[in-house]
Design an enzyme around this catalytic site. Sequence first.
Site, PDB file in Angstrom:
ATOM      1  N   TRP A 190       0.845  -1.262   0.048  1.00  0.00           N
ATOM      2  CA  TRP A 190       0.082   0.112  -0.111  1.00  0.00           C
ATOM      3  C   TRP A 190       0.849   1.129  -0.182  1.00  0.00           C
ATOM      4  CZ3 TRP A 190      -5.099   1.501   0.387  1.00  0.00           C
ATOM      5  CH2 TRP A 190      -5.396   2.779   1.115  1.00  0.00           C
ATOM      6  N   ASN A 212       0.080   5.618   0.354  1.00  0.00           N
ATOM      7  CA  ASN A 212      -0.872   6.741   0.218  1.00  0.00           C
ATOM      8  C   ASN A 212      -0.167   8.141   0.337  1.00  0.00           C
ATOM      9  OD1 ASN A 212      -1.137   5.556   3.122  1.00  0.00           O
ATOM     10  ND2 ASN A 212      -2.400   7.329   3.243  1.00  0.00           N
ATOM     11  N   ASP A 213      -0.189   8.985   1.309  1.00  0.00           N
ATOM     12  CA  ASP A 213       0.225  10.436   1.148  1.00  0.00           C
ATOM     13  C   ASP A 213       1.735  10.420   1.011  1.00  0.00           C
ATOM     14  OD1 ASP A 213      -2.238  10.329   2.232  1.00  0.00           O
ATOM     15  OD2 ASP A 213      -1.527  11.418   4.293  1.00  0.00           O
ATOM     16  N   SER A 259       1.061  10.654   8.574  1.00  0.00           N
ATOM     17  CA  SER A 259       1.604  11.725   7.798  1.00  0.00           C
ATOM     18  C   SER A 259       2.318  12.857   8.607  1.00  0.00           C
ATOM     19  CB  SER A 259       0.341  12.499   6.929  1.00  0.00           C
ATOM     20  OG  SER A 259       0.224  11.371   5.892  1.00  0.00           O
ATOM     21  N   ARG A 299      -4.272  15.697  13.302  1.00  0.00           N
ATOM     22  CA  ARG A 299      -3.283  14.989  12.794  1.00  0.00           C
ATOM     23  C   ARG A 299      -2.561  15.715  11.413  1.00  0.00           C
ATOM     24  NH1 ARG A 299      -7.494  11.230  11.465  1.00  0.00           N
ATOM     25  NH2 ARG A 299      -8.194  11.567   9.242  1.00  0.00           N
ATOM     26  N   ASP A 300      -1.643  15.334  11.192  1.00  0.00           N
ATOM     27  CA  ASP A 300      -0.964  15.577   9.905  1.00  0.00           C
ATOM     28  C   ASP A 300      -0.303  17.142  10.343  1.00  0.00           C
ATOM     29  OD1 ASP A 300      -1.936  13.305   8.937  1.00  0.00           O
ATOM     30  OD2 ASP A 300      -3.337  14.793   7.828  1.00  0.00           O
ATOM     31  N   GLU A 344      -7.294  17.431   6.292  1.00  0.00           N
ATOM     32  CA  GLU A 344      -6.245  16.541   6.374  1.00  0.00           C
ATOM     33  C   GLU A 344      -4.792  17.382   5.714  1.00  0.00           C
ATOM     34  OE1 GLU A 344      -7.196  12.027   6.791  1.00  0.00           O
ATOM     35  OE2 GLU A 344      -8.028  12.690   4.840  1.00  0.00           O
TER      36      GLU A 344
HETATM   37  N1  DQQ Z   1      -3.564   9.770   5.662  1.00  0.00           N
HETATM   38  C1  DQQ Z   1      -2.695   9.483   6.729  1.00  0.00           C
HETATM   39  C2  DQQ Z   1      -3.246  10.471   7.607  1.00  0.00           C
HETATM   40  C3  DQQ Z   1      -3.969  11.577   6.671  1.00  0.00           C
HETATM   41  C4  DQQ Z   1      -4.511  10.654   5.550  1.00  0.00           C
HETATM   42  C5  DQQ Z   1      -2.818   8.274   7.373  1.00  0.00           C
HETATM   43  C6  DQQ Z   1      -4.672  11.558   4.430  1.00  0.00           C
HETATM   44  O1  DQQ Z   1      -2.230  11.279   8.441  1.00  0.00           O
HETATM   45  O2  DQQ Z   1      -4.685  12.508   7.351  1.00  0.00           O
HETATM   46  O3  DQQ Z   1      -2.329   7.628   6.394  1.00  0.00           O
HETATM   47  O4  DQQ Z   1      -4.963  10.737   3.184  1.00  0.00           O
END
Ligand code: DQQ
Length: 514
Positions: A38, A40-41, A102, A160-161, A227
């Site tokens: 996987w 993602n960000d 993230s 978060r982030d 986010e």
């Molecule tokens: N993906 C992360 C988070 C964020 C989200 C977790 C955005 O930190 O808010 O994998 O796609």
Amino acid sequence: MTHDLTLPSGRPAAEGLAERAHRDPHRPRFHFTSPGGWLNDPNGLTHWNGVYHLFYQYNPLAPAHHRIHWGHATSTDLVHWTDEPVALVPGTDGPDRDGCWSGVLVDDGGVPTLVYSGRHGDLELPCVARGSADLRYWTKDQANPVITAPPEGLDITAFRDHCVWREGSGEDAVWRQLIGSGIRGVGGTAFLYESDDLRDWRYVGPLLTGDASQKQGELDWTGTMWECVDLFRLGEDEKAGSTDVLVFSAWDEGTTHHPLYWTGHYQGDTFTPTALNRLDYGGRYFYAPQSTRDEHGRRIMFGWLQEGRTDEANAQAGWCGVMSLPRIVTLGADGRLDQAPVPELGLLRREHLRIPAGPLETAYTRLHTVRGDQLDIETTLHLAPGATARLVVRETPDGAERTVVEVSRAHDGSGGTLRLHRESSSLDPTVDTEPRHGELPLDDDGRVDLRVLVDHSALEIFANGRPLTARIYPTRPDEAVGVGIGADGDVTLERFDAWQMASAFTDGPRPLWP
Ligand code: DQQ
């Protein structure tokens, strides 16, 4: 997001992930993808001593969003990437036991330092890690989490982030950071904090808060949580003045909606907005972007191209999630963001195909010289009022599967629309084929500079600086290589150039744990 760790056959999904990923005809070859599992960000983007570092949300165990690690890759040209050792692994216990979510990378007096969201149970809290000089190995702070709870007295949707920067000079310099959040019943927000050492943080207050009650369901709805907030200044070298940009991704109750940005002015502890705009017309197909200013002074942004096929299809494929091509973000004359892929992508251009300029007189013509599933197409068109031009890609010989990029000009000549028709992109009823559209700025000549990058299932479109990113999954991928153009109304083709694009990765599966 899925937690499915088993294939329909009962075979554990972790078996042969990289091999299956490598064989998948839908896997892009010049976009960055994880070796398998996987992605993602984008995280921790930096240009450090001449090397670009791309960290990313990674699960090397399965194509599922579960116990997220930080993958890491480096590049000197933003085109060819080298996999580096996995940077962060969730702890066996402690504040990031359930994932290293993230965050960003900052230069703390020469020490590369990560600020990220450690996940424990359903809670995410800020954590810090110090890096080795080559940014390969990371040591988490014993004192994590460095902020032990969200601001008191607020009913928040999530927390978060991070966006972290150094502000001021000399003895007055401080660290500031934004953390994405939302206040229940009010709207998404970014909380501002301040620190002298990246460890001890003082809460300042919300920098800006959206209005969750307005335009719910609309394409510029700001959601109930923001986010991956990203604050940066454009035009700072220009005497004429600068514009501040606050990018965020609108989220609501577990649904990732779309990225948006405010332009405005950041001063003191507040951001005074001028306008709210969509960042990419693809919505969730360009999500959670992060940017950095590189050593050439360019604002470089990456985003996450989510999948449009089922969790089961992802599990079978052995991988999921694509990183966008790096794009340069600049301020347009209309005060909005212009976006364009970095020119370094030209390194991958191979066979050059050109078609003659002139009026586009047919409703549709299949091009016999241009075909492929790894293409970079650049064209300039002029649209009279009421005219529409279309570029078709990934078309099967019988036309049953095709993806249509359409640019049109309003009858009164005032403005235009960029549209992506995916309704026939795939005959597979389980994949997402919803169309996408957005506003296309046009001058009096109706000029459209259109760039379309096709990379198997990844599609990035830029029309007069406005991006639309999406995914497409033809069921006959080897045959869906046709390209064509056509028009309704008065359209002139000023130029049409296409290049076959080479792969950015050497052939063969990549190690899941480099
Ligand atoms: N993906 C992360 C988070 C964020 C989200 C977790 C955005 O930190 O808010 O994998 O796609």
